[in-house]
Design a protein around this motif. Structure first.
Motif, PDB file in Angstrom:
ATOM      1  N   ALA A  63     -28.303   6.970   8.449  1.00 33.49           N
ATOM      2  CA  ALA A  63     -29.448   6.292   7.827  1.00 33.49           C
ATOM      3  C   ALA A  63     -30.723   6.530   8.636  1.00 33.49           C
ATOM      4  O   ALA A  63     -30.766   6.265   9.839  1.00 33.49           O
ATOM      5  CB  ALA A  63     -29.172   4.799   7.733  1.00 33.49           C
ATOM      6  N   GLY A  64     -31.743   7.069   7.977  1.00 35.28           N
ATOM      7  CA  GLY A  64     -33.031   7.310   8.605  1.00 35.28           C
ATOM      8  C   GLY A  64     -33.044   8.426   9.631  1.00 35.28           C
ATOM      9  O   GLY A  64     -33.981   8.534  10.425  1.00 35.28           O
ATOM     10  N   GLU A  65     -32.029   9.290   9.618  1.00 33.37           N
ATOM     11  CA  GLU A  65     -31.882  10.335  10.626  1.00 33.37           C
ATOM     12  C   GLU A  65     -31.937  11.713   9.981  1.00 33.37           C
ATOM     13  O   GLU A  65     -31.416  11.932   8.886  1.00 33.37           O
ATOM     14  CB  GLU A  65     -30.541  10.158  11.340  1.00 33.37           C
TER      15      GLU A  65
ATOM     16  N   ASP B 251     -27.404   9.187  -1.385  1.00 35.32           N
ATOM     17  CA  ASP B 251     -26.621   8.649  -0.274  1.00 35.32           C
ATOM     18  C   ASP B 251     -25.131   8.770  -0.580  1.00 35.32           C
ATOM     19  O   ASP B 251     -24.726   9.176  -1.672  1.00 35.32           O
ATOM     20  CB  ASP B 251     -26.999   7.196   0.011  1.00 35.32           C
TER      21      ASP B 251
END
Length: 256
Positions: free
Chosen positions: A147-149, A236
């Motif tokens: 997540a967010g990477e 996702d």
């Protein structure tokens, strides 16, 4: 473990037990890939790969070899997602899967997602050899980054052969250093999860299925033989699994 990373090999053999069930005469693994037999489902033997270590890390070499003999039914999964991470050893990590299914045998390869973490470099090769009359259900899911990477470098090749004839041979490379365009509209279109579902069965006669969209981000393509390929992209991991599950439910309903 060596200076260049961990070497791990897992071997699983399924054979008909002569009583209508499936036996596992070979169930062997070391290091980070420990195979564990779980409760059978009807005539089907079930095995989970349990991760005993983090990885694969840079320089690691993992391999899984599984076979289903004539009349055997084998379901292979994993207890958790596989997380590719950077390691102290230089060079890419490798994860090689080899699946063999005899005539009249059936094998389901349904692991959890593979997550490519930032800074990792992983090459995955899945090769399937089927005899005429064999059955296969295979699912692969790759998630580019946590997540967010930002993702690491991930190259995945999938080859399926039936009676010596190639039904499918595809490769996808994503992340830093991958060929240009991998994140563009012709490939992932900005999505961060990608997966495929392969179904091969004698009753899926060549030409019976037509190429079509199954829903948002999901497409079905007939293979050059008795099988189909479903490819999906999603924002996702949860959305990807939902799209592949919906496609499998549709394919199962079509066969009834």
């Amino acid at each position: 473990m060596t200076a260049t990373g961990v070497r791990a090999r897992t071997r699983i053999e399924a054979r008909a037990d002569g009583r209508g069930g499936t036996a596992l005469p070979v169930l062997d693994g070391d290091g980070p890939l420990a195979p564990r037999r779980t409760r059978a489902h009807g005539t089907e033997a079930r095995v989970l790969l349990v991760g005993a270590m983090s990885g694969p890390l840079g320089g690691d070499r993992f391999s899984v070899e599984a076979s289903a003999g004539e009349g055997a039914r084998l379901h292979l999964g994993s207890a958790a997602a596989t997380l590719a991470l950077p390691g102290q050893a230089k060079g890419e990590a490798r994860y090689d899967v080899r699946l063999d299914v005899a005539a009249g045998g059936e094998l389901h390869w349904l692991p959890e997602q593979l997550i490519s973490a930032r800074g990792s470099d992983l090459h995955v090769t899945t090769r399937v050899e089927l005899d005429s009359g064999a059955r296969l259900l295979l699912r692969e899911e790759q998630v580019l980054g946590r997540a967010g990477e930002e993702p690491g470098r991930l190259t995945s090749r999938l080859t399926v052969r039936l009676a010596g004839t190639t039904l499918l041979d595809q490769e996808l490379s994503c992340g830093p250093g991958a060929p240009g365009g991998w994140d563009g509209p012709a490939v992932l279109g900005g999505h961060r999860a990608v997966g495929q579902l392969v179904l091969v069965a004698p009753e899926l006669q060549q030409g019976a299925a037509e190429a079509r969209m199954l829903g948002e981000g999901t497409a079905l393509m007939p293979l050059a033989g008795p099988g189909v390929l479903v490819s999906a992209v999603a924002p996702d991991a949860l959305a990807l699994r939902r799209r592949l599950d919906e496609a499998l439910a549709l394919l199962t309903a079509d066969r009834k």
